[in-house]
Design an enzyme around this catalytic site. Structure first.
Site, PDB file in Angstrom:
ATOM      1  N   LYS A  79       0.840  -1.225   0.050  1.00 46.93           N
ATOM      2  CA  LYS A  79      -0.084   0.105   0.075  1.00 46.93           C
ATOM      3  C   LYS A  79       0.898   1.308  -0.025  1.00 46.93           C
ATOM      4  CE  LYS A  79      -3.689   2.364   2.604  1.00 46.93           C
ATOM      5  NZ  LYS A  79      -4.556   2.116   3.744  1.00 46.93           N
ATOM      6  N   HIS A 142      -9.715  -7.959   7.278  1.00 41.71           N
ATOM      7  CA  HIS A 142      -8.762  -6.758   7.649  1.00 41.71           C
ATOM      8  C   HIS A 142      -8.612  -6.815   9.010  1.00 41.71           C
ATOM      9  CE1 HIS A 142      -6.502  -2.924   7.444  1.00 41.71           C
ATOM     10  NE2 HIS A 142      -6.262  -3.132   6.243  1.00 41.71           N
ATOM     11  N   ARG A 145      -5.427  -7.568  11.470  1.00 43.38           N
ATOM     12  CA  ARG A 145      -4.409  -6.690  11.686  1.00 43.38           C
ATOM     13  C   ARG A 145      -4.830  -6.029  13.033  1.00 43.38           C
ATOM     14  NH1 ARG A 145      -1.141  -4.806   7.847  1.00 43.38           N
ATOM     15  NH2 ARG A 145      -1.854  -2.409   8.200  1.00 43.38           N
TER      16      ARG A 145
END
Length: 212
Positions: A79, A142, A145
Site C-alpha cells: 500500500k 482486515h 491486523r
C-alpha cells in the site's frame, strides 16, 4: 521526539475481535473450516501474519524463502509502495508447506479455484468468515491486523515501534524510513513466533494470559 513521525492515514475502521477468549473461539472455527484447500490454508495463515488481505491473497512462491523463514513483498504490492519483509513462524511455514504440494508448481500460493493464473479473489477470506457464522459487524479479513495490534500492544512485551513496523505502517522522513526498514528485525522475528505460539494457546482453549 517522535511526535508526528508516523504518517497518519485516513482511518477506516474494520470489525475485529480483540477479546482473547472470543479470538480463541474464532481460531477453533477456522481450524474446522472445510472448503477449497487454497481458501482453507489462506484462512489459517491470515491470523499468523499481519499483512493486508490483498497482500496475503497474492503471495507468490518466489516471495517465500523457507530456509530463512521470510516472506518478502515487493514495493509494487505494498500500500505504501515500500518493500516489506515478514518473518515467518514455524506455524506459518507449516501452513505454507501444506500448500506446496497443491500449488507449488504454479505462480500463486493461493490460486483461484477457477484458474491457477489468478489468486483467490479479494473477498474470499471475508466470505469464509461469513460461512463460519461471523457477520461483517463481528470480524473482517482486515480486522486480523487490528486483533494482532491490540493484543500485541496489550501484552506489554513488545516495542510499539516493532509492532508498527510489522504492520508495515509508513514512517515519515527518508532517514527514519531507511532506519525503520531494518530496525527491530530481531524483535519482529521473536514476536512472530511468540504470536503464533499464543494463537495456538488460545485455539487450544489454554490460558488467555500472555505467555512470558
Amino acid at each position: 521526539m517522535l511526535l508526528g513521525a508516523l504518517i497518519q492515514p485516513t482511518v477506516k475502521h474494520f470489525a475485529a475481535i480483540t477479546d482473547p477468549r472470543e479470538f480463541g473461539a474464532l481460531l477453533r472455527a477456522i481450524e474446522g473450516y472445510v472448503g477449497d484447500p487454497a481458501v482453507m490454508h489462506a484462512l489459517k495463515l491470515t491470523p499468523h501474519v499481519f499483512q493486508r488481505p490483498g497482500e496475503l491473497r497474492q503471495i507468490e512462491w518466489t516471495e517465500i524463502d523457507f530456509a530463512k523463514a521470510v516472506w518478502t513483498l515487493p514495493a509494487a504490492k505494498m500500500k505504501m509502495r515500500q518493500p516489506h519483509a515478514v518473518p515467518l513462524s514455524r506455524q506459518a511455514l507449516a501452513i505454507l508447506e501444506g500448500m506446496r504440494g497443491l500449488s507449488g508448481n504454479g505462480k500463486y500460493v493461493f490460486p483461484s479455484v477457477r484458474t491457477r493464473a489468478r489468486p483467490i479473489s479479494d473477498n474470499t477470506i471475508n466470505a469464509a468468515l461469513r460461512r463460519l457464522g461471523y457477520s461483517k459487524e463481528q470480524m473482517t479479513a482486515h480486522g486480523f491486523r487490528t486483533s494482532a495490534s491490540s493484543l500485541l500492544n496489550e501484552s506489554g512485551k513488545w516495542n510499539p515501534d516493532a509492532i508498527e513496523r510489522a504492520l508495515a505502517h509508513m514512517v515519515a522522513g527518508s532517514i527514519r524510513r531507511i532506519y525503520n526498514q531494518s530496525a527491530y528485525w530481531a524483535e519482529r522475528v521473536e514476536m512472530a513466533q511468540w504470536w503464533s505460539d499464543y494463537l495456538c494457546q488460545l485455539r487450544d482453549g489454554g490460558n488467555v494470559d500472555f505467555p512470558r
